[in-house]
Design a protein around this motif. Structure first.
Motif, PDB file in Angstrom:
ATOM      1  N   SER A 110     104.890   5.255  -8.143  1.00  0.00           N
ATOM      2  CA  SER A 110     104.748   4.940  -6.983  1.00  0.00           C
ATOM      3  C   SER A 110     103.582   3.716  -6.704  1.00  0.00           C
ATOM      4  O   SER A 110     103.129   3.362  -7.583  1.00  0.00           O
ATOM      5  N   THR A 112     103.707  10.544   0.693  1.00  0.00           N
ATOM      6  CA  THR A 112     102.904  11.209   1.651  1.00  0.00           C
ATOM      7  C   THR A 112     103.446  12.461   2.393  1.00  0.00           C
ATOM      8  O   THR A 112     102.507  13.352   2.603  1.00  0.00           O
ATOM      9  N   THR A 132     104.264  11.322   8.580  1.00  0.00           N
ATOM     10  CA  THR A 132     103.649  10.990   7.505  1.00  0.00           C
ATOM     11  C   THR A 132     102.105  10.358   7.781  1.00  0.00           C
ATOM     12  O   THR A 132     101.196  10.590   6.891  1.00  0.00           O
ATOM     13  N   ARG A 166     113.180   4.447  -5.964  1.00  0.00           N
ATOM     14  CA  ARG A 166     112.999   5.504  -4.956  1.00  0.00           C
ATOM     15  C   ARG A 166     114.392   5.958  -4.481  1.00  0.00           C
ATOM     16  O   ARG A 166     115.358   5.293  -4.699  1.00  0.00           O
ATOM     17  N   LYS A 205     108.982  10.369   1.455  1.00  0.00           N
ATOM     18  CA  LYS A 205     107.851   9.561   0.755  1.00  0.00           C
ATOM     19  C   LYS A 205     106.879  10.548   0.306  1.00  0.00           C
ATOM     20  O   LYS A 205     106.720  11.711   0.359  1.00  0.00           O
ATOM     21  N   ASP A 211     113.721  11.914   5.010  1.00  0.00           N
ATOM     22  CA  ASP A 211     114.193  12.862   4.117  1.00  0.00           C
ATOM     23  C   ASP A 211     115.121  13.705   4.688  1.00  0.00           C
ATOM     24  O   ASP A 211     115.190  13.715   6.090  1.00  0.00           O
ATOM     25  N   GLY A 240     103.343   4.285   6.356  1.00  0.00           N
ATOM     26  CA  GLY A 240     104.612   3.160   6.506  1.00  0.00           C
ATOM     27  C   GLY A 240     104.515   2.318   7.627  1.00  0.00           C
ATOM     28  O   GLY A 240     105.649   2.516   8.390  1.00  0.00           O
ATOM     29  N   ARG A 280     113.325   5.837   4.928  1.00  0.00           N
ATOM     30  CA  ARG A 280     112.675   6.702   4.053  1.00  0.00           C
ATOM     31  C   ARG A 280     112.817   8.061   4.268  1.00  0.00           C
ATOM     32  O   ARG A 280     112.074   8.846   3.938  1.00  0.00           O
ATOM     33  N   TYR A 287     107.605   0.610   8.914  1.00  0.00           N
ATOM     34  CA  TYR A 287     108.694   1.351   9.391  1.00  0.00           C
ATOM     35  C   TYR A 287     108.603   1.484  11.102  1.00  0.00           C
ATOM     36  O   TYR A 287     109.717   1.532  11.729  1.00  0.00           O
TER      37      TYR A 287
END
Length: 543
Positions: free
Chosen positions: A60, A374, A82, A339, A372, A356, A67, A354, A70
């Motif tokens: 990474s 983080t 995050t 990624r 991510k 989950d 982020g 990004r 974002y």
């Protein structure tokens, strides 16, 4: 148990015991799940077909960050969750995570202007719950250049100064796994799940192959979690009962340059000429630049930084730092990873969320994808919450990882780390080490430094290796399950990326020493990443 020498005993335990949870994947997400589950009282087995963190979790940008970009996509939940996790990771592992002031310069005609930068960073601070003394500061062009004189002055309108956190992604993963093992989880690298076991149509374990000797054993578990990162879809295909979700892999590459050629003072987050956001970060006498963001269709185990990737990053760096004039010969090392993003039709790599997601197949296989670095701890919490909910009678405790120090991170406060390092520098001389070696070991291994000191003292000097180097190698074998030189030089120390000269100098001696200590050929012949070489020709089979 987290020693390479105990692999036979660990395999025997994995084959004879029925676990509550089997985790497939030894990256940071799988490691986080193992730690969360075992600290709630679950018995846990984790298997990884390569070395721990060999995939995305060692490739990474090595930042714990919320982020910022974002916000442009209105991914406010990702930014908030995050962003708040940054401080949690730092407090639990200050020896592998440290605050890094980031400078976001803005230019006339650029992606970010003064108003957008100020507003965006203010929202970022608020969503992430940033402490007052770490909140963003807006800077004039003169103040911006005083922090980083190498920046292009033409059209510079100012900058935003804010806090992120720098980490060593592979070390973070290893420290999570060591804590999980300390709490009772059985974690095995180089063990591949090849097929699933079922009871009454429900997945209840897997057949596991040891990638070193080819032996196969059956691992039984009440719950199975697929946390295989870029290989998530491959593992789901073993189950044959999925859904319409699938991954889209995005490739990110980075280059490393010595600071004698690139005297970067300040971490920079900038937009390149094509609008993509890129980091330039100083680290230990080096500066690294990344990342690219392009779709990748090949084998995730074979991903490399191409000449096109390297050329793109050099051009991007020269655009923002025109007086540096980097060229191909300045690049000392490079890495690339993929990624594992969740496919969204019609979107470019940088546009795909990004976030989950957790999927459950008809057989009960739980799959976690996206996310991510983080957010690894919260992702793990969400997965283990779902497992806990499947047990109506209860009996498993709540998540406790928010305030659980990782291995090596046993400090009352992160602020205690500098004083600890200086104290260990003094103690190092008692073990035959120099003060500087003691300082480096303490900063790198945190409260595990004493164990490294003892290994170094017992090993002494020989084979072209200093006591400190031998101590690190022995510690990586006995306490971190390093099984071959690439494990040590790439993922346990990071020297292959950030100290190539040292890796070149001791690569052969490291292989010889590990071979002797392990009593077998330490060098992995082939494997999922295929053969590769250290600078100087030492075969470490690292992609």
């Amino acid at each position: 148990m987290f020693s390479t020498l105990l692999r036979p005993k660990m395999k025997q335990q994995a084959a004879e015991f029925r676990f509550d949870v089997l985790v497939i994947g030894g990256g940071v997400t799988g490691a986080g799940i193992a730690l969360d589950a075992v600290t709630r009282g679950m018995s846990v087995l984790l298997v990884e077909m390569q070395d721990f963190a060999e995939g995305t979790s060692s490739r990474s940008t090595k930042l714990i960050h919320g982020g910022l970009r974002y916000l442009k996509q209105m991914e406010l939940k990702i930014v908030a969750e995050t962003g708040r996790e940054r401080k949690v990771v730092f407090e639990n592992a200050p020896h592998v995570t440290e605050p890094e002031r980031m400078l976001l310069p803005f230019y006339k005609g650029g992606t970010f202007g003064p108003f957008m930068t100020s507003a965006g960073l203010a929202v970022y601070d608020r969503l992430a719950g940033v402490d007052k003394d770490e909140r963003r500061k807006m800077l004039s062009p003169e103040e911006t250049l005083s922090l980083e004189p190498l920046l292009n002055q033409e059209g510079l309108l100012g900058g935003g100064h804010y806090v992120e956190y720098r980490t060593d992604d592979a070390r973070l993963t290893i420290e999570v796994l060591k804590k999980a093992a300390e709490k009772g989880a059985v974690c095995l690298n180089y063990c591949k799940a090849e097929s699933f076991v079922y009871e009454g149509g429900r997945v209840s374990g897997a057949w596991i192959r040891d990638m070193f000797d080819g032996s196969v054993f059956r691992a039984d578990a009440g719950h199975v979690v697929n946390a295989a990162g870029p290989w998530v879809d491959t593992v789901r295909q073993l189950d044959g009962k999925g859904n319409n979700k699938h991954l889209k892999l995005s490739k990110g590459a980075h280059i490393v340059v010595d600071q004698s050629r690139f005297p970067l003072r300040q971490a920079i987050y900038f937009d390149s000429q094509d609008g993509r956001m890129i980091f330039a970060i100083p680290r230990g006498g080096k500066a690294y630049v990344g990342t690219t963001d392009t779709f990748y269709e090949g084998d995730p185990g074979e991903v490399l930084a191409s000449e096109e990737d390297i050329r793109y990053l050099i051009e991007a760096a020269n655009g923002i730092f025109p007086d540096v004039r980097l060229h191909r010969g300045d690049v000392e090392s490079a890495w690339a990873g993929v990624r594992p993003l969740i496919h969204q039709e019609g979107k470019d790599p940088s546009e795909i969320s990004r976030k989950d997601e957790i999927w459950e197949s008809d057989s009960g296989l739980l799959t976690i994808a996206g996310g991510k670095l983080t957010g690894y701890r919260k992702m793990a919490e969400h997965v283990v919450d779902q497992i806990a909910e499947r047990r109506p009678s209860g009996g498993w405790g709540p998540c406790v990882t928010k305030h659980l120090p990782l291995s090596g991170g046993d400090f009352a406060r992160p602020e205690d780390l500098p004083r600890f390092i200086e104290g260990k520098a003094n103690e190092a001389e008692l073990y035959g080490l120099t003060r500087e070696e003691g300082r480096e070991i303490a900063a790198f291994y945190g409260t595990n430094a004493d164990a490294v000191f003892k290994f170094a003292h017992a090993a002494g000097e020989g084979d072209g290796l200093s006591p400190a180097d031998r101590g690190r190698i022995l510690y990586s074998i006995h306490e971190e399950m390093a099984a071959c030189p690439a494990d040590f030089l790439v993922r346990r120390t990071g020297w292959m990326f950030f100290d190539v000269e040292k890796a070149k100098k001791i690569g052969g001696q490291t292989a010889d020493y590990m071979n002797r200590m392990l009593g077998k050929a330490a060098v992995r012949k082939g494997g999922s990443n295929g053969p590769a070489r250290l600078p100087g020709g030492t075969d470490v089979t690292e992609g």
